[in-house]
Design a protein around this motif. Structure first.
Motif, mmCIF file in Angstrom:
data_model
loop_
_atom_site.group_PDB
_atom_site.id
_atom_site.type_symbol
_atom_site.label_atom_id
_atom_site.label_comp_id
_atom_site.label_asym_id
_atom_site.label_seq_id
_atom_site.Cartn_x
_atom_site.Cartn_y
_atom_site.Cartn_z
ATOM 1 N N GLN A 632 -2.259 -11.543 -5.094
ATOM 2 C CA GLN A 632 -3.410 -10.803 -5.979
ATOM 3 C C GLN A 632 -4.461 -9.380 -5.747
ATOM 4 O O GLN A 632 -5.570 -9.781 -6.667
ATOM 5 C CB GLN A 632 -4.027 -11.626 -7.112
ATOM 6 C CG GLN A 632 -3.206 -12.695 -7.846
ATOM 7 C CD GLN A 632 -3.765 -13.805 -8.859
ATOM 8 O OE1 GLN A 632 -4.432 -14.267 -8.649
ATOM 9 N NE2 GLN A 632 -2.478 -13.974 -9.632
ATOM 10 N N GLY A 633 -4.125 -10.247 -4.491
ATOM 11 C CA GLY A 633 -6.030 -8.698 -3.949
ATOM 12 C C GLY A 633 -5.389 -7.680 -4.626
ATOM 13 O O GLY A 633 -4.905 -6.860 -5.088
ATOM 14 N N VAL A 634 -6.239 -6.654 -3.403
ATOM 15 C CA VAL A 634 -6.745 -5.272 -3.818
ATOM 16 C C VAL A 634 -5.233 -4.459 -3.860
ATOM 17 O O VAL A 634 -5.403 -3.497 -4.121
ATOM 18 C CB VAL A 634 -7.991 -5.549 -3.246
ATOM 19 C CG1 VAL A 634 -9.188 -5.520 -4.068
ATOM 20 C CG2 VAL A 634 -7.556 -4.826 -1.435
ATOM 21 N N GLY A 635 -4.250 -4.821 -2.908
ATOM 22 C CA GLY A 635 -3.538 -4.157 -2.253
ATOM 23 C C GLY A 635 -3.919 -2.933 -1.403
ATOM 24 O O GLY A 635 -5.093 -2.850 -0.717
ATOM 25 N N ILE A 636 -2.319 -2.034 -0.441
ATOM 26 C CA ILE A 636 -2.761 -1.196 0.214
ATOM 27 C C ILE A 636 -3.609 0.285 -0.178
ATOM 28 O O ILE A 636 -2.591 0.882 -0.955
ATOM 29 C CB ILE A 636 -1.474 -1.324 1.468
ATOM 30 C CG1 ILE A 636 -1.824 -2.828 1.598
ATOM 31 C CG2 ILE A 636 -1.776 -0.340 2.217
ATOM 32 C CD1 ILE A 636 0.081 -3.038 2.250
ATOM 33 N N PRO A 637 -3.905 0.986 0.075
ATOM 34 C CA PRO A 637 -4.137 2.278 -0.203
ATOM 35 C C PRO A 637 -2.988 3.310 0.324
ATOM 36 O O PRO A 637 -2.608 2.743 0.924
ATOM 37 C CB PRO A 637 -5.139 3.205 0.765
ATOM 38 C CG PRO A 637 -6.273 1.678 0.767
ATOM 39 C CD PRO A 637 -4.844 0.394 1.253
#
Length: 648
Positions: A632-637
């Protein structure tokens, strides 16, 4: 028992490896020769088959265009409408009889038949395979010929089938109903065979079989003779090579081995040296060993002062290592594929040719040209409008401009554009073409080639990634080896210092901390070496589900992140390296935890996965286990997604 079993000596490993290389090389050479011999037999069989085919087609043509017209004209005033004489009125009958006489003069077990379903003569009746081919030709007007290798009664034959007679309106007098046919024909063949035909029906097929058994036996016999010769030659070379290796390589290495065992068993032998052998590499190795022995003697005598110096050097080297890896990573990102690789990729690409007669406006395509556009050879009559209909809408303007420049400015075409095949698949092609002019300055011929470079473009992207990994791997491996050599000396000195220093000196804690730091540095160097060698996995077959759950639980035990598992009990057994798999799962989970600094949840799922037709994955078809990890993290740009498989 496994613990008591000693590993093979390097001499034994070298012996077995060399023997295996020689045996494999011999097998490959014999297999290639046998394959080429058999291929040559197929070429000769095909040539013979087409000689027979063309000879008999020439006889048909002679009957149709010369013999029958002249004879019919000569006897037309005395010939009744019921007259029929097969010896000169039926070219099929004549060819069958000529073939019988030919077989009396020329030995050979080839097979020739103008086969038909419900043939007029039972000798021409089609067998099941020939009947199937005739039925396929009636269903598919584009099917004209077929050549295959068939095994008949346990023997291989090269088989050629070709379309022969197609029923025309003029043929119906003899093939519609018995009452319309010449009476002599009905009396000769009977009222049942080869009647009730229809216009356009494919009636017969030419069937030729050329035996391959004798040629294959010769190829196998030659392969056995070659095998015996290679075995003798390779055996002699192997013995000579083994003698040279043992004398020039293994003996000096054994001397180093024995002296190393003596040094490891007692410090008294530190400082002793070995006589230098012949050969530059072994001489340098022995000199390095002697220098190491002397240096160890010196380091043992000055150990305590050197520990702090070496620890500082390790930290300095570590920083230099990080800096060099980063520099080489940046250099690898700028690499481009060389011209030689591009040329190699072009050679293995699909390449079609075409030619347009500008006087008749007829367009010719090679077979590969048809396939590039998604058609079977001969399926359509090509023309310029058909070509334009398959050009991608976004590239049609560029296509037309290139053609205009070729005609009006005499500029050769050398362009890449996209096409839409008959089946709707979009492909990228490379077109090279030019216009040929006549002596009056008028365009005479427009010709060129078309190459499907879709696969080449995909391979170029993969090759670029592989080159990046290779460059980084070579760098990391080289530095890590040097790093490990230094660590071995340091850890050896620390171990001897711990054994030689009394507790009351108060340095044992410092030595323990230095040893622990050295072990961690050694683990890091070994990981770099493993990466430089491509992983060198030690694979075993088992279930991966338990390892995934155990590793995830271990990493999350010291965090505030929760986990959720969906791992069925019937997962496929897979072949994998347990340590590398643990490392991969560990790094992914750590990355997921770092992306959720406050808290969150990680979902871990494993499923059985059956790979069919590749599914755009660079894997062979088969059974796999698919592992999915979602956090549930911010993800990879998005700008970093193309770099996720880079090692640093």
């Amino acid at each position: 028992m496994d613990k008591l079993r000693k590993p093979l000596k390097i001499s034994s490993r070298l012996f077995l490896a060399t023997a295996a290389i020689f045996v494999i090389a011999g097998i490959i050479v014999v297999a290639l020769v046998n394959y080429n011999e058999r291929q040559q037999a197929l070429v000769e069989a095909e040539t013979k088959a087409y000689i027979i085919l063309n000879r008999n087609l020439a006889i048909h043509t002679y009957f149709t265009r010369q013999l029958k017209p002249k004879l019919l004209k000569s006897i037309d005033h005395i010939r009744s409408k019921d007259y029929f004489e097969p010896t000169w009125m039926s070219s099929t009958y004549a060819i069958r009889e000529i073939d019988k006489y030919y077989r009396l003069l020329e030995s050979g077990d080839y097979y020739y038949k103008e086969s038909a379903i419900n043939a007029r003569s039972p000798e021409n009746e089609a067998d099941a395979y020939e009947k199937s081919f005739i039925e396929e030709m009636n269903a598919d007007s584009g099917l004209v010929t077929r050549s295959v290798v068939r095994v008949i009664d346990g023997k291989p034959y090269f088989v050629v089938l070709r379309r022969n007679e197609v029923m025309e309106e003029t043929c119906l007098r003899c093939h519609s109903t018995p009452d319309k046919a010449p009476a002599d024909l009905v009396r000769y063949y009977g009222p049942e065979r080869s009647f009730n035909r229809k216009v356009g029906e494919v009636v017969s097929a030419i069937s030729i079989r050329v035996p391959l058994a004798f040629a294959y036996e010769n190829a196998d016999r030659f392969s056995w003779q070659l095998s015996i010769l290679l075995l003798t030659v390779l055996g002699g070379l192997f013995g000579l090579l083994w003698f040279i290796n043992k004398r020039m390589l293994l003996k000096p290495l054994l001397a180093i081995h024995d002296k190393a065992l003596m040094i490891s068993s007692s410090d008294e032998h530190l400082g002793e040296q070995i006589p230098l052998p012949a050969g530059r590499e072994l001489k340098e190795l022995t000199a390095s060993f002697n220098k190491m022995s002397i240096d160890l003697r010196h380091h043992l005598d000055h150990l305590e002062e050197r520990v702090k110096e070496r620890t500082a050097e390790i930290f300095k080297i570590n920083e230099q290592l990080k800096q060099k890896v980063e520099e080489y990573k940046q250099a690898a990102d700028a690499l481009r594929e060389s011209e030689s690789r591009l040329n190699t990729a072009q050679q293995i690409a699909h390449l079609g040719s075409w030619e347009r007669n500008l006087e008749t406006n007829k367009l010719y395509w090679s077979d590969e040209q048809y396939r590039i556009w998604g058609y079977e050879p001969g399926e359509v009559i090509p023309d310029f409008e058909l070509v334009k209909s398959h050009i991608h809408p976004d590239d049609i303007k560029m296509f037309e401009e290139a053609n205009d420049k070729a005609f009006y400015k005499d500029e050769p075409i050398n362009r890449e554009y996209r096409i839409i095949r008959k089946d709707g698949i979009i492909r990228t092609v490379h077109s090279i073409a030019k216009v040929e002019w006549d002596e009056r300055g008028q365009p005479k011929r427009f010709f060129g080639s078309l190459q499907d470079i879709t696969e080449r473009r995909r391979l170029e992207a993969q090759l670029q990634q592989a080159q990046k990994l290779e460059a980084i791997g070579v760098l990391a491996g080289g530095i890590a080896h040097d790093f490990n050599n230094l660590l071995s000396i340091i850890m050896g000195n620390i171990s001897m210092a711990k054994n030689g220093v009394k507790p009351e000196y108060g340095v044992a804690d410092f030595l323990n901390e230095a040893e622990e730091a050295s072990l961690k540095a050694e683990e890091l160097a070994n990981q770099l070496i493993t990466f430089s060698r491509g992983g060198a996995p030690v694979k075993k077959t088992g279930s991966v589900g338990y390892l995934v759950k155990e590793t995830t639980d271990l990493i999350l035990s010291e965090s505030n992140v929760k986990s959720e598992f969906f791992i069925p009990s019937d997962l496929y057994a897979v072949e994998f390296d347990q340590e590398q798999m643990k490392l991969a799962i560990k790094n992914i989970i750590i990355n997921a935890v770092e992306s959720m600094p406050e808290s969150g949840s990680i979902m871990v799922k494993a499923d059985n996965f059956d790979l069919v037709n590749g599914r755009d994955l660079p894997l062979p078809e088969g059974k796999y286990v698919k592992i999915s990890i979602r956090d549930q993290g911010v993800g990879i740009p998005e700008e970093h997604l193309s770099l996720i498989f880079d090692p640093y």
